[in-house]
Write an enzyme that holds these catalytic residues in place. Structure first.
Site, short mmCIF file in Angstrom:
data_model
loop_
_atom_site.label_atom_id
_atom_site.label_comp_id
_atom_site.label_asym_id
_atom_site.label_seq_id
_atom_site.Cartn_x
_atom_site.Cartn_y
_atom_site.Cartn_z
CG ASP A 65 17.63 7.96 25.27
OD1 ASP A 65 18.44 8.87 24.99
OD2 ASP A 65 17.61 6.85 24.70
NE ARG A 90 13.53 6.98 25.80
CZ ARG A 90 13.11 8.08 25.19
NH1 ARG A 90 13.15 8.16 23.87
NH2 ARG A 90 12.66 9.11 25.89
CG HIS A 168 10.51 8.58 17.69
ND1 HIS A 168 11.50 8.84 18.61
CD2 HIS A 168 9.77 7.56 18.22
CE1 HIS A 168 11.38 8.01 19.64
NE2 HIS A 168 10.34 7.22 19.43
CB CYS A 264 13.49 14.61 20.61
SG CYS A 264 13.52 14.00 18.97
CG ASP A 606 5.43 -8.97 -41.47
OD1 ASP A 606 4.95 -7.82 -41.55
OD2 ASP A 606 6.59 -9.22 -41.09
CG MET A 639 6.71 -11.20 -21.62
SD MET A 639 7.75 -9.94 -20.93
CE MET A 639 7.59 -8.68 -22.14
N1 ARG Z 1 17.63 7.90 22.04
C1 ARG Z 1 16.24 8.19 22.03
C2 ARG Z 1 15.48 7.00 21.47
O1 ARG Z 1 15.99 6.35 20.59
C3 ARG Z 1 15.97 9.40 21.22
C4 ARG Z 1 14.54 9.81 21.24
C5 ARG Z 1 14.24 10.95 20.35
N2 ARG Z 1 12.91 11.35 20.52
C6 ARG Z 1 12.06 11.69 19.58
N3 ARG Z 1 10.88 12.09 19.89
N4 ARG Z 1 12.36 11.55 18.29
O2 ARG Z 1 14.42 6.68 21.92
#
Ligand code: ARG
Length: 705
Positions: A65, A90, A168, A264, A606, A639
């Site tokens: 990624d 990541r 994101h 991205c 009434d 109610m």
């Molecule tokens: N597969 C990546 C993740 O899920 C995609 C990131 C996309 N990046 C973004 N800035 N929207 O992290």
């Protein structure tokens, strides 16, 4: 080419969908074509090179990624805030991006461990105002935002993402040159939408449809008047063009499989600080706030800690547990100190209100005293007055916690001049000179220590969901019958609040039985229940319907007026009963057994009957008098009266709410009191089952069994 702009990209040499960390990746693992990805990436690279200066970071094997350089960090001037990835998949990219930033001379800021923030993917500068829009909810943590504000010296507006497809900020939000904004509103909670609408004028907001949103239309690279993006609908293209932009489409389908597109794949590495326009606005509209609260009790067993943390995040806040002392023995209590943050003052107030309701105490000031403000106008509280709940409440005055009297919900807490007593006072009862608690400091609600066991009981009584199915009604009735018996035998107090449906559904004789047998100590209703009950006993119909035969009687719709007229002639229900005009039924039993009743009037009445109290303030007062010291309140299909009653009733009084309409039942059982039971059923049926059950308890066979 806008030569002064630098963008960072990373070639897709090692790009693949290797794992699933967002919904787009599901079903796409190893399904993307490297060749096509390279081709699409090259195309984007080519387009951008024609517009800006593009730099490259070396792709690293094992970090597929890394192509998404938007997530490298957030840049402003010569500063870079390095990303802290949420997912371990990541996290390995971090050192490479860090090295790159450093090699380019950026001062790199790193967030504390476990405080995720995914860089420019979740943080976008407004193109005209000089503030930073920062997303949270999926990848980045709200608590990271104050660091951004501090390090980059910029106003941060926090936006909460609520649709996991748009995990994101840059997947659903794209500020454009000239103050325009391309965005997908449903991706945000309502507070965030309000914030966006306050900051971006309507004519600059380009709200897009879902079909374009899922094609990542918002994930666009904006350079001056150019907008580079994946393919979008002609309609949207037209709208963007009309706003004065040139749309450049370039296919990015291979990257969509990983949940990314044009934006991205890039990181703008020259962001020039823009001076904020007005800092007053900043204080009013945004800014993450933090407060520290303490919770004690059976936090785990009772589930309170879960509820507390859930309500914080459900309201768009965030938390950090500073301390958690787990009680060791079954009977020992736990203590938690939690730092709560919220994207704005308003949301912080909402969160505090709910936390205090479950027993939290604010603990971050030198003094624990409540803030008091004087009443300046009779019947009007100071703004920000603390709104009371049904739970026993203490206010801290001069270092002493004092218990409120007259506990009820929706009142203000007034402190006596000597500071020794606290009372729940209705707004209309406030007088100039009263001092009233404002804000949430120095207020606590007190939960019963045995609350730990209620989780089980709740389930048994079908609270929570508030609603019980027909099959289970009998079970609930059994339990209620048992409790009614106990209350009666120990000389307790059962208050019944009821509507005319009791009569229409054939429940009147059963309710009359309950009164006759000493189960009911007080009866609350309106004009109608009394009218139709006496109509039935004197004329055999209710609203003109013969209940025995189930058909309407000719001219029957006037019956109730005749009854009203007769009772008016007698002067009161008591006199009508004494004179023999009314010989059976609910009102008859009340009179005969000396059971006090209050009939509260309404606009549609009434008559009314001579006994109906048409002065509503007086009726409220009489109701609350009747409710005092009640052990249980049976709310039967009204109610209007039941909600009125609910508002006046402190926690600890068991409320049983019966209505055929689940919404009514839910509304009433949702007061958050564990003592509430909701039963969705026909009230006539309920009463008949209840009486049957009580009779069973009376019979010697049942005792033996
Ligand atoms: N597969 C990546 C993740 O899920 C995609 C990131 C996309 N990046 C973004 N800035 N929207 O992290």
């Amino acid at each position: 080419m806008t030569a002064q702009l630098n963008y960072l990209m990373c070639a897709p040499d090692h790009y693949d969908v290797d794992y699933v960390i967002n919904p787009w990746m599901e079903g796409n693992v190893h399904k993307s074509s490297r060749d096509r990805a390279v081709e699409q990436w090259q195309k984007l690279y080519g387009v951008l090179k024609g517009l800006v200066n593009v730099e490259l970071v070396t792709p690293e094997k094992g970090w597929p990624d890394m192509v998404f350089t938007a997530n490298a960090g957030l840049v402003l001037g010569d500063k870079a805030v390095l990303s802290r990835f949420l997912h371990k998949e990541r996290q390995g990219e971090e050192p490479y991006f860090k090295a790159w930033f450093e090699s380019k001379g950026f001062t790199v800021f790193e967030l504390p461990k476990d405080l995720p923030f995914e860089g420019a993917g979740d943080a976008l500068f407004d193109r005209s105002g000089g503030w930073l829009w920062a997303g949270y909810g999926f990848r980045s943590e709200l608590d990271a935002h104050p660091y951004l504000a501090k390090w980059l010296d910029v106003e941060v507006l926090s936006l909460r993402l609520i649709d996991n497809r748009f995990y994101h900020l840059d997947t659903c939000f794209c500020p454009l040159t000239g103050g325009y904004l391309l965005y997908y509103p449903p991706a945000f909670d309502s507070y965030s939408n309000r914030l966006i609408e306050m900051r971006v004028p309507a004519d600059k907001r380009i709200a897009i449809e879902e079909a374009d949103a899922v094609n990542f239309a918002c994930n666009a690279v904006n350079v001056d008047r150019n907008v580079v993006m994946n393919k979008i609908s002609d309609r949207l293209k037209q709208r963007i063009t009309n706003a004065g932009f040139t749309v450049i489409e370039t296919p990015l389908t291979e990257f969509l499989k990983a949940g990314g597109a044009a934006k991205c794949l890039t990181l703008r590495t020259i962001e020039v600080p823009i001076a904020a326009e007005s800092s007053d606005q900043a204080i009013e509209q945004g800014g993450v706030e933090a407060r520290i609260v303490e919770l004690t009790g059976h936090l785990l067993d009772s589930g309170i800690i879960n509820r507390a943390l859930d309500l914080v995040t459900d309201n768009g806040g965030s938390f950090q547990v500073l301390e958690f002392n787990l009680g060791e023995q079954r009977q020992s209590t736990s203590l938690a100190r939690i730092r709560i943050s919220a994207p704005s003052h308003d949301l912080m107030e909402t969160i505090m209100g709910e936390l205090i309701e479950i027993g939290a105490v604010l603990q971050d000031r030198d003094t624990s005293d409540a803030n008091l403000e004087p009443v300046l106008q009779d019947g009007v509280a100071p703004d920000d007055f603390y709104v009371s709940t049904i739970y026993p409440t203490d206010a801290c005055v001069d270092g002493e916690w004092i218990r409120c009297t007259n506990q009820r919900m929706d009142a203000a807490i007034a402190i006596s001049p000597d500071g020794k007593t606290a009372t729940c006072k209705l707004l209309r009862d406030l007088v100039v000179g009263d001092r009233v608690v404002v804000g949430y400091d120095g207020v606590r609600t007190v939960r019963k220590p045995e609350a730990r066991d209620t989780a089980k009981k709740e389930e048994f009584s079908f609270m929570g969901a508030g609603v019980s199915s027909e099959r289970r009604v009998e079970l609930v009735v059994e339990q209620i019958a048992w409790e009614l018996r106990q209350i009666r035998d120990r000389g307790g107090k059962l208050v019944v609040s009821c509507g005319p449906v009791v009569v229409h559904t054939g429940g009147a004789p059963h309710l009359a039985y309950l009164i006759r047998e000493g189960y009911v100590q007080s009866m609350l209703g309106g004009n109608a229940i009394a009218v139709h009950d006496m109509e039935q006993s004197s004329m055999g119909t209710s609203l003109g319907v013969d209940l025995k035969r189930g058909i309407s009687v000719k001219g029957g719709h006037r019956h109730h007026l005749k009854v009203i007229n007769s009772v008016r002639r007698y002067g009161s229900i008591h006199k009508a009963v004494e004179a023999g005009f009314v010989k059976t039924g609910v009102m008859y039993e009340c009179v005969k057994n000396d059971i006090p009743f209050v009939l509260a009037g309404s606009i549609r009445d009434d008559g009314p009957l001579p006994d109906t109290v048409m002065d509503l303030l007086e009726a409220q007062r009489l109701y609350s008098e009747q409710i005092r010291n009640a052990d249980m309140i049976l709310m039967l299909s009204s109610m209007l009266h039941s909600i009125g009653v609910g508002n006046m009733t402190p926690a600890g009084v068991k409320m049983v709410c019966v209505d055929i309409n689940p919404a009514v039942v839910t509304k009433l059982s949702d007061r958050g009191s564990v003592e509430s039971v909701g039963v969705v059923t026909d009230v006539g049926l309920f009463l008949s089952l209840l009486v049957q059950q009580l009779k069973k308890l009376d019979s010697p066979v049942a005792v033996a069994a």
